[in-house]
Design an enzyme around this catalytic site. Sequence first.
Site, PDB file in Angstrom:
ATOM      1  N   TYR A 119       0.851  -1.198   0.000  1.00 44.38           N
ATOM      2  CA  TYR A 119       0.000   0.000   0.000  1.00 44.38           C
ATOM      3  C   TYR A 119       0.881   1.241   0.000  1.00 44.38           C
ATOM      4  O   TYR A 119       1.850   1.332   0.757  1.00 44.38           O
ATOM      5  CB  TYR A 119      -0.890   0.016   1.248  1.00 44.38           C
ATOM      6  CG  TYR A 119      -1.732   1.259   1.338  1.00 44.38           C
ATOM      7  CD1 TYR A 119      -2.993   1.310   0.763  1.00 44.38           C
ATOM      8  CD2 TYR A 119      -1.246   2.417   1.962  1.00 44.38           C
ATOM      9  CE1 TYR A 119      -3.759   2.473   0.807  1.00 44.38           C
ATOM     10  CE2 TYR A 119      -2.003   3.578   2.009  1.00 44.38           C
ATOM     11  CZ  TYR A 119      -3.255   3.593   1.433  1.00 44.38           C
ATOM     12  OH  TYR A 119      -4.004   4.749   1.464  1.00 44.38           O
ATOM     13  N   GLU A 207      -3.373   7.546  -4.307  1.00 47.10           N
ATOM     14  CA  GLU A 207      -3.338   6.264  -3.603  1.00 47.10           C
ATOM     15  C   GLU A 207      -3.057   5.138  -4.586  1.00 47.10           C
ATOM     16  O   GLU A 207      -3.776   4.979  -5.573  1.00 47.10           O
ATOM     17  CB  GLU A 207      -4.673   6.018  -2.890  1.00 47.10           C
ATOM     18  CG  GLU A 207      -4.671   4.759  -2.039  1.00 47.10           C
ATOM     19  CD  GLU A 207      -6.029   4.507  -1.383  1.00 47.10           C
ATOM     20  OE1 GLU A 207      -7.035   4.372  -2.122  1.00 47.10           O
ATOM     21  OE2 GLU A 207      -6.090   4.458  -0.145  1.00 47.10           O
TER      22      GLU A 207
END
Length: 396
Positions: A119, A207
């Site tokens: 992530y 993101e």
Amino acid sequence: MNIHEYQAKQVLKGFGAPVAEGVPITSADQAEAAAKQLPGPLYVVKSQIHAGGRGKGKFKELPADAKGGVRLAFSIEDVVKNAKEMLGNTLVTAQTGEAGKQVNRLYIEDGADIARELYCSLLVDRQYGRVAFVVSTEGGMDIEAVAHDTPEKIQTIVIDPATGVTEADVAAINAAYGLTGDAAEDGKSLFPALYKAFVEKDMAMLEVNPLIVMENGRLRVLDAKVSFDGNALFRHEDMRALRDETEEDAKEIEASKWDLAYVSLDGNIGCMVNGAGLAMATMDIIKLYGKEPANFCDVGGGAGKEKVAAAFKIITADPNVQGILVNIFGGIMKCDVIAEGVVAAVKEVGLKVPLVVRLEGTNAELGKKILNESGLTIQAADDLDDAAQKIVAAVG
Ligand code: ADP
Ligand code: MG
């Protein structure tokens, strides 16, 4: 402003980030030609909507055991079959709300052999007042759940704006992921590239979930979600061109035309206020008395009658609104102008739900007089508590 995954990847590719080859399509007829442009034998068919959690999402129109909004396909025929099944249907994910979003576009992408899913996101860290990387080895998952259950697995690396991403920053990010060899080498160009894209394009959030390490040891941006700072969009014509209004709330678009701050929420009391602080206080007090706001529309400091009327129409257009609370403190804004705007809007669109008005400050008495003499069924309130209790009781 948000953009689609395929657009975000195009933007990042422009800064040198490694992304897969892919082709966006808007009809199933285009699926075969799109897949033929890719190397195969693994393809991925990805729903393009402005919401995450697509992989685990469910299509409303399909049986409960049907596959989600991101599907692997093992042949060109398989790509076509999935495209036919997905296009035009409504995808419900953890981020869309119950109504879901119609999938009008698919991204047909080259499939990757995934060794690890990581992530990575960039945002403005308000505590430090700087851009920060938020990194976790737990990629491909719901990051909110990771933050809740295992916060120690999330690290924040704050970047000094004077230096940008330094070698030490890259080393820290690589170490947080445990990257070595080719992947660590790729990190040396990828992390500064993501930072550059974020700063140059005035992003509010970038993101990458997941950022993957492939079986061949290289990094790839496998998913990308970008939102831009609305206040800076005026200087990015190229990014503005990526706007997809069909993905946005029609009422928010109408509000932005009037320069009104409108936010759609899940409850059933519509709120017209002036100022962000009063908006927060109004929502808090509605909740305190046991109901939830359906939206709020901030008419700001110096709105005229037409703008107030537009705000009122936007609020009433929401089918979830079962009652309206107008809570205005007249400072620069004059209460009589608010009253005239409300009366004009009600005369035009009618009033099918209870309306409670609390006016305080400049020309409050005149405002109340205008409302009282309008012949409309409006409940006047004396203060914030009284207003909230009245609207909550009226909605029932
Ligand atoms: P979302 O976050 O909306 O569910 P993602 O793009 O992250 O969508 O895709 C969900 C999952 O699907 C990823 O975590 C990954 O495991 C898989 N996936 C997505 N794109 C690819 C691809 N090009 N090749 C292989 N697997 C993929
Ligand atoms: Mg994702």
